[in-house]
Design a protein around this motif. Structure first.
Motif, mmCIF file in Angstrom:
data_model
loop_
_atom_site.group_PDB
_atom_site.id
_atom_site.type_symbol
_atom_site.label_atom_id
_atom_site.label_comp_id
_atom_site.label_asym_id
_atom_site.label_seq_id
_atom_site.Cartn_x
_atom_site.Cartn_y
_atom_site.Cartn_z
ATOM 1 N N TYR A 3 0.925 -1.215 0.192
ATOM 2 C CA TYR A 3 0.017 -0.050 -0.096
ATOM 3 C C TYR A 3 0.938 1.214 -0.107
ATOM 4 O O TYR A 3 1.878 1.190 0.426
ATOM 5 N N THR A 37 -3.734 3.200 1.150
ATOM 6 C CA THR A 37 -4.482 3.209 -0.170
ATOM 7 C C THR A 37 -3.868 2.443 -1.413
ATOM 8 O O THR A 37 -2.536 2.378 -1.191
ATOM 9 N N LEU A 38 -4.504 1.949 -2.194
ATOM 10 C CA LEU A 38 -4.019 1.433 -3.602
ATOM 11 C C LEU A 38 -4.057 2.442 -4.708
ATOM 12 O O LEU A 38 -3.817 1.963 -5.762
ATOM 13 N N ARG A 39 -4.635 3.506 -4.489
ATOM 14 C CA ARG A 39 -4.966 4.484 -5.411
ATOM 15 C C ARG A 39 -4.368 5.884 -5.180
ATOM 16 O O ARG A 39 -5.225 6.821 -5.140
ATOM 17 N N THR A 42 -5.805 8.968 -6.828
ATOM 18 C CA THR A 42 -6.874 9.849 -6.422
ATOM 19 C C THR A 42 -6.711 10.575 -5.293
ATOM 20 O O THR A 42 -7.976 11.147 -5.006
ATOM 21 N N THR A 131 -18.028 -0.079 7.637
ATOM 22 C CA THR A 131 -17.458 -1.290 7.179
ATOM 23 C C THR A 131 -15.819 -1.377 6.918
ATOM 24 O O THR A 131 -15.496 -2.335 6.222
ATOM 25 N N VAL A 132 -15.271 -0.558 7.785
ATOM 26 C CA VAL A 132 -13.800 -0.591 7.823
ATOM 27 C C VAL A 132 -13.547 -1.927 8.505
ATOM 28 O O VAL A 132 -13.917 -2.345 9.578
ATOM 29 N N SER A 133 -12.379 -2.421 7.807
ATOM 30 C CA SER A 133 -12.033 -3.817 8.342
ATOM 31 C C SER A 133 -10.628 -3.506 9.177
ATOM 32 O O SER A 133 -9.688 -2.837 8.926
ATOM 33 N N GLY A 139 -6.220 0.274 8.975
ATOM 34 C CA GLY A 139 -7.563 0.300 9.689
ATOM 35 C C GLY A 139 -8.051 1.629 9.486
ATOM 36 O O GLY A 139 -9.155 2.098 10.065
ATOM 37 N N VAL A 144 -12.550 8.744 -1.020
ATOM 38 C CA VAL A 144 -12.497 9.370 -2.168
ATOM 39 C C VAL A 144 -13.835 9.232 -2.866
ATOM 40 O O VAL A 144 -13.982 8.212 -3.928
ATOM 41 N N ASP A 147 -14.442 8.222 -6.898
ATOM 42 C CA ASP A 147 -13.766 7.061 -7.574
ATOM 43 C C ASP A 147 -14.018 5.762 -6.556
ATOM 44 O O ASP A 147 -13.728 4.838 -7.085
ATOM 45 N N LYS A 212 -16.775 -1.785 -7.062
ATOM 46 C CA LYS A 212 -15.579 -1.344 -6.848
ATOM 47 C C LYS A 212 -14.691 -2.109 -8.080
ATOM 48 O O LYS A 212 -13.627 -1.543 -8.324
ATOM 49 N N TYR A 216 -12.276 -0.073 -10.330
ATOM 50 C CA TYR A 216 -10.890 -0.212 -10.490
ATOM 51 C C TYR A 216 -10.122 -0.562 -11.874
ATOM 52 O O TYR A 216 -9.305 -0.092 -12.232
HETATM 53 C C1 ZZB Z 1 -8.425 5.469 -1.626
HETATM 54 C C2 ZZB Z 1 -9.185 4.985 -2.533
HETATM 55 C C3 ZZB Z 1 -9.715 5.789 -3.851
HETATM 56 C C4 ZZB Z 1 -9.436 3.640 -2.444
HETATM 57 C C5 ZZB Z 1 -10.405 4.887 -4.681
HETATM 58 C C6 ZZB Z 1 -10.120 2.830 -3.418
HETATM 59 C C7 ZZB Z 1 -10.860 3.508 -4.592
HETATM 60 P P1 ZZB Z 1 -9.062 -3.418 -1.571
HETATM 61 O O1 ZZB Z 1 -9.187 -2.999 -3.127
HETATM 62 O O2 ZZB Z 1 -10.271 -4.150 -0.628
HETATM 63 O O3 ZZB Z 1 -7.592 -4.648 -1.238
HETATM 64 N N1 ZZB Z 1 -9.040 0.230 2.423
HETATM 65 C C8 ZZB Z 1 -7.830 0.028 2.889
HETATM 66 N N2 ZZB Z 1 -7.963 -0.233 4.018
HETATM 67 C C9 ZZB Z 1 -8.908 -0.821 4.324
HETATM 68 C C10 ZZB Z 1 -9.714 -1.357 5.452
HETATM 69 N N3 ZZB Z 1 -9.063 -1.629 6.891
HETATM 70 N N4 ZZB Z 1 -10.879 -1.576 5.575
HETATM 71 C C11 ZZB Z 1 -11.882 -1.089 4.375
HETATM 72 N N5 ZZB Z 1 -11.191 -0.543 3.345
HETATM 73 C C12 ZZB Z 1 -9.920 -0.248 3.443
HETATM 74 O O4 ZZB Z 1 -8.238 -2.262 -0.516
HETATM 75 C C13 ZZB Z 1 -7.681 -1.199 -1.188
HETATM 76 C C14 ZZB Z 1 -8.520 0.045 -0.789
HETATM 77 O O5 ZZB Z 1 -9.481 -0.363 0.117
HETATM 78 C C15 ZZB Z 1 -7.936 1.041 -0.337
HETATM 79 O O6 ZZB Z 1 -7.594 2.100 -1.479
HETATM 80 C C16 ZZB Z 1 -8.895 2.044 0.483
HETATM 81 O O7 ZZB Z 1 -9.574 2.647 -0.317
HETATM 82 C C17 ZZB Z 1 -9.812 0.889 1.129
HETATM 83 F F1 ZZB Z 1 -11.038 5.894 -5.557
HETATM 84 O O8 ZZB Z 1 -7.936 4.324 -0.850
HETATM 85 B B1 ZZB Z 1 -8.517 3.230 -1.266
HETATM 86 C C18 ZZB Z 1 -12.717 1.170 -6.869
HETATM 87 C C19 ZZB Z 1 -11.647 1.423 -5.552
HETATM 88 N N6 ZZB Z 1 -11.148 2.983 -5.546
#
Ligand code: ZZB
Length: 267
Positions: A3, A37-39, A42, A131-133, A139, A144, A147, A212, A216
């Motif tokens: 991440y 984050t993976l994004r 954004t 719904t945060v895991s 955590g 965003v 997106d 989602k 992505y």
């Molecule tokens: C900003 C962001 C912008 C994200 C976007 C997504 C998107 P994944 O895909 O399930 O493997 N995330 C990170 N940690 C947690 C958590 N503990 N509980 C719930 N959600 C979490 O996980 C990666 C994404 O899930 C991360 O990237 C974060 O949200 C969220 F426009 O960060 B993201 C289409 C998705 N778009």
């Protein structure tokens, strides 16, 4: 999972946290919420920072006058990745982490943080997301809504029931700027998908998982940046450049989560 961990500096604590931190950290200490984050591309569109209201978070001392708010399992991961000041006294267990105090996410709600790259330069609020895991990333989640369908669905729900969630309505209603143009969903991918898939609540987990994945794929393979220094460039090449510039500026660091559960947010 690798991440990008973003450093969101606290500008003003929630009333509960103001009491909790009093006398426990230096007056001029810097404290960061650290979403994973993976994004990174954004980050211009961040409108809030989500925590699980019932999840426990710790304030951990990173180095002199510098602290982070993450789950204990994330701090333990950070220790292995060498992010704590004192590798000479490497913690032998999670109990030896440099914890100042712990509190549930609900106590942090309302805190104002600075979000690097966000077009909302005045700061954004820490808000609850059910719904945060706790078993993934740090955590802490940056929101965003342009997106991320999960984020958009959660913000709609928060704005519908602000009293129930103990927040001010306007905290959930910051302007949503278009960041990425896509051929299939236009320039607001998440709102478009939430509407098209008839998602009515953050609890529509199956539909949200589908949205989602579509977001992505479309964003990465077909998206073009509409904002920032890489405006006009495809997301597929802009992503790594934006991540690197966040690392170079010190606003983010790489964070691995080898044991992270690869599950949806409802985990
Ligand atoms: C900003 C962001 C912008 C994200 C976007 C997504 C998107 P994944 O895909 O399930 O493997 N995330 C990170 N940690 C947690 C958590 N503990 N509980 C719930 N959600 C979490 O996980 C990666 C994404 O899930 C991360 O990237 C974060 O949200 C969220 F426009 O960060 B993201 C289409 C998705 N778009």
């Amino acid at each position: 999972q690798e991440y990008t961990a973003l450093k969101m500096k606290v500008k003003e604590w929630s009333p509960k946290l103001q009491e909790l931190v009093k006398g426990k950290i230096e007056d001029d200490a810097k404290v960061y919420f650290v979403p994973a984050t993976l994004r990174p591309e954004t980050m211009y569109g961040q409108t809030s920072c989500f925590v699980g209201p019932k999840i426990n978070y710790g304030l951990f001392k990173l180095k002199e006058k510098e602290y982070v708010v993450v789950t204990k399992r994330a701090a333990w991961n950070m220790a292995f990745q060498g992010y704590f000041f004192d590798n000479a006294h490497f913690p032998k267990s999670q109990d030896e982490l440099p914890l100042v105090f712990e509190a549930p996410g609900s106590a942090f709600v309302g805190t104002l943080v600075n979000a690097p790259l966000s077009l909302h330069t005045e700061g954004i609020r820490v808000l609850p997301m059910e719904t945060v895991s706790a078993a993934k990333g740090t955590g802490v989640v940056t929101s965003v809504p342009s997106d991320s369908p999960d984020d958009y669905a959660t913000l709609l729900d928060l704005a519908k029931k602000p009293e129930y969630y103990g927040i001010q309505k306007e905290w959930a209603e910051l302007e949503i700027f278009p960041l990425i143009e896509t051929p299939t969903y236009g320039n607001l991918t998440a709102p478009t998908l939430v509407k098209e898939l008839k998602i009515n609540s953050p609890k529509d987990v199956n539909q949200l998982a589908k949205a989602k994945e579509l977001a992505y794929m479309e964003g990465f393979y077909k998206g073009t940046m509409l904002v920032g220094e890489l405006k006009g460039e495809p997301v597929s090449t802009a992503k790594d450049k934006i991540r690197k510039s966040l690392y170079d500026s010190g606003d983010a660091f790489p964070f691995a989560d080898p044991m992270g559960k690869v599950v949806s947010r409802s985990g």
